[in-house]
Motif scaffolding. Structure first.
Motif, PDB file in Angstrom:
ATOM      1  N   ASP A 117      64.153  44.523   8.894  1.00 53.48           N
ATOM      2  CA  ASP A 117      63.850  43.261   8.206  1.00 53.48           C
ATOM      3  C   ASP A 117      62.594  43.488   7.381  1.00 53.48           C
ATOM      4  O   ASP A 117      61.491  43.518   7.915  1.00 53.48           O
ATOM      5  N   THR A 169      56.628  45.664  15.475  1.00 55.70           N
ATOM      6  CA  THR A 169      56.073  44.683  14.543  1.00 55.70           C
ATOM      7  C   THR A 169      54.721  44.179  15.049  1.00 55.70           C
ATOM      8  O   THR A 169      54.367  44.372  16.214  1.00 55.70           O
ATOM      9  N   ARG A 181      50.619  50.208   8.038  1.00 55.94           N
ATOM     10  CA  ARG A 181      51.651  49.170   8.076  1.00 55.94           C
ATOM     11  C   ARG A 181      52.629  49.450   6.942  1.00 55.94           C
ATOM     12  O   ARG A 181      52.227  49.849   5.860  1.00 55.94           O
ATOM     13  N   ALA A 183      59.256  46.796   7.692  1.00 51.63           N
ATOM     14  CA  ALA A 183      60.176  47.235   8.745  1.00 51.63           C
ATOM     15  C   ALA A 183      61.537  47.551   8.143  1.00 51.63           C
ATOM     16  O   ALA A 183      61.963  46.916   7.176  1.00 51.63           O
ATOM     17  N   GLN A 217      59.277  41.779   7.830  1.00 54.61           N
ATOM     18  CA  GLN A 217      58.427  42.158   8.958  1.00 54.61           C
ATOM     19  C   GLN A 217      57.593  43.385   8.581  1.00 54.61           C
ATOM     20  O   GLN A 217      57.969  44.144   7.692  1.00 54.61           O
ATOM     21  N   VAL A 218      56.486  43.566   9.297  1.00 54.00           N
ATOM     22  CA  VAL A 218      55.628  44.724   9.092  1.00 54.00           C
ATOM     23  C   VAL A 218      55.768  45.650  10.289  1.00 54.00           C
ATOM     24  O   VAL A 218      55.619  45.214  11.433  1.00 54.00           O
ATOM     25  N   ALA A 219      56.086  46.909  10.040  1.00 52.90           N
ATOM     26  CA  ALA A 219      56.196  47.915  11.090  1.00 52.90           C
ATOM     27  C   ALA A 219      54.879  48.684  11.175  1.00 52.90           C
ATOM     28  O   ALA A 219      54.261  48.982  10.148  1.00 52.90           O
ATOM     29  N   SER A 269      53.904  41.109  15.623  1.00 49.30           N
ATOM     30  CA  SER A 269      54.089  40.122  16.701  1.00 49.30           C
ATOM     31  C   SER A 269      54.429  40.807  18.022  1.00 49.30           C
ATOM     32  O   SER A 269      53.997  40.359  19.087  1.00 49.30           O
ATOM     33  N   GLU A 270      55.175  41.906  17.976  1.00 50.09           N
ATOM     34  CA  GLU A 270      55.469  42.659  19.204  1.00 50.09           C
ATOM     35  C   GLU A 270      54.198  43.276  19.779  1.00 50.09           C
ATOM     36  O   GLU A 270      54.003  43.286  20.998  1.00 50.09           O
TER      37      GLU A 270
END
Length: 156
Positions: free
Chosen positions: A90, A54, A84, A87, A93-95, A56-57
């Motif tokens: 979830d 993600t 992007r 995810a 969220q953006v993967a 944030s990761e």
């Protein structure tokens, strides 16, 4: 005038070896991806190693603010190197994933870096290579014993 060092000879030798290794590392970057900033390449390396992470990761891994990571991804997306998508776990969220062009560029960078490192190793004797491998294994083991070692430093 060169700065003075109060380091032990072992530390000085390690610093010199690290500079030489980083020189090889950066030479591949300049050759393959001179149009990208070091942080952009760092982001690509993190995404290549951890596809689907993600935003944030990625920010945590690069130790930057999420807003900075978002702008960084905007630039990579504009360059068609990163994409992007929602995810899987979830969908809020953006993967992050490398595009085929991004994966090609990253793989080209790795090939250039590996070839340059291989050339250096070929100029060493077998005994030197064995000692280097043992020393690097020990260094890595002891460095990791002191805490997590980032998967991507400031230079892929």
């Amino acid at each position: 005038m060169a700065p003075e060092s109060s380091s032990s000879p072992g530390v000085s030798a390690l610093e010199e070896a690290a500079r030489a290794l980083l020189g090889v590392w950066h030479r591949a970057r300049r050759t393959v991806a001179g149009h990208l900033s070091p942080v952009q390449l760092d982001a690509m390396e993190v995404v290549a190693v951890r596809p689907g992470l993600t935003l944030s990761e990625l920010a945590d891994e690069l130790r930057i603010l999420p807003s900075s990571a978002s702008r960084l991804c905007d630039r990579l997306e504009t360059a068609s190197l990163l994409e992007r998508a929602p995810a899987r776990a979830d969908r809020r969220q953006v993967a992050l994933h490398l595009t085929p062009d991004g994966a090609d560029l990253f793989n080209d960078l790795r090939r250039h870096r590996s070839a340059d490192l291989q050339t250096v190793l070929e100029h060493m004797t077998g005994t030197e290579r064995t000692h280097l491998q043992r020393g690097l294994d020990a260094f890595t083991r002891h460095a990791r014993a002191r805490g997590p070692v980032p998967t991507a430093d400031a230079s892929p």
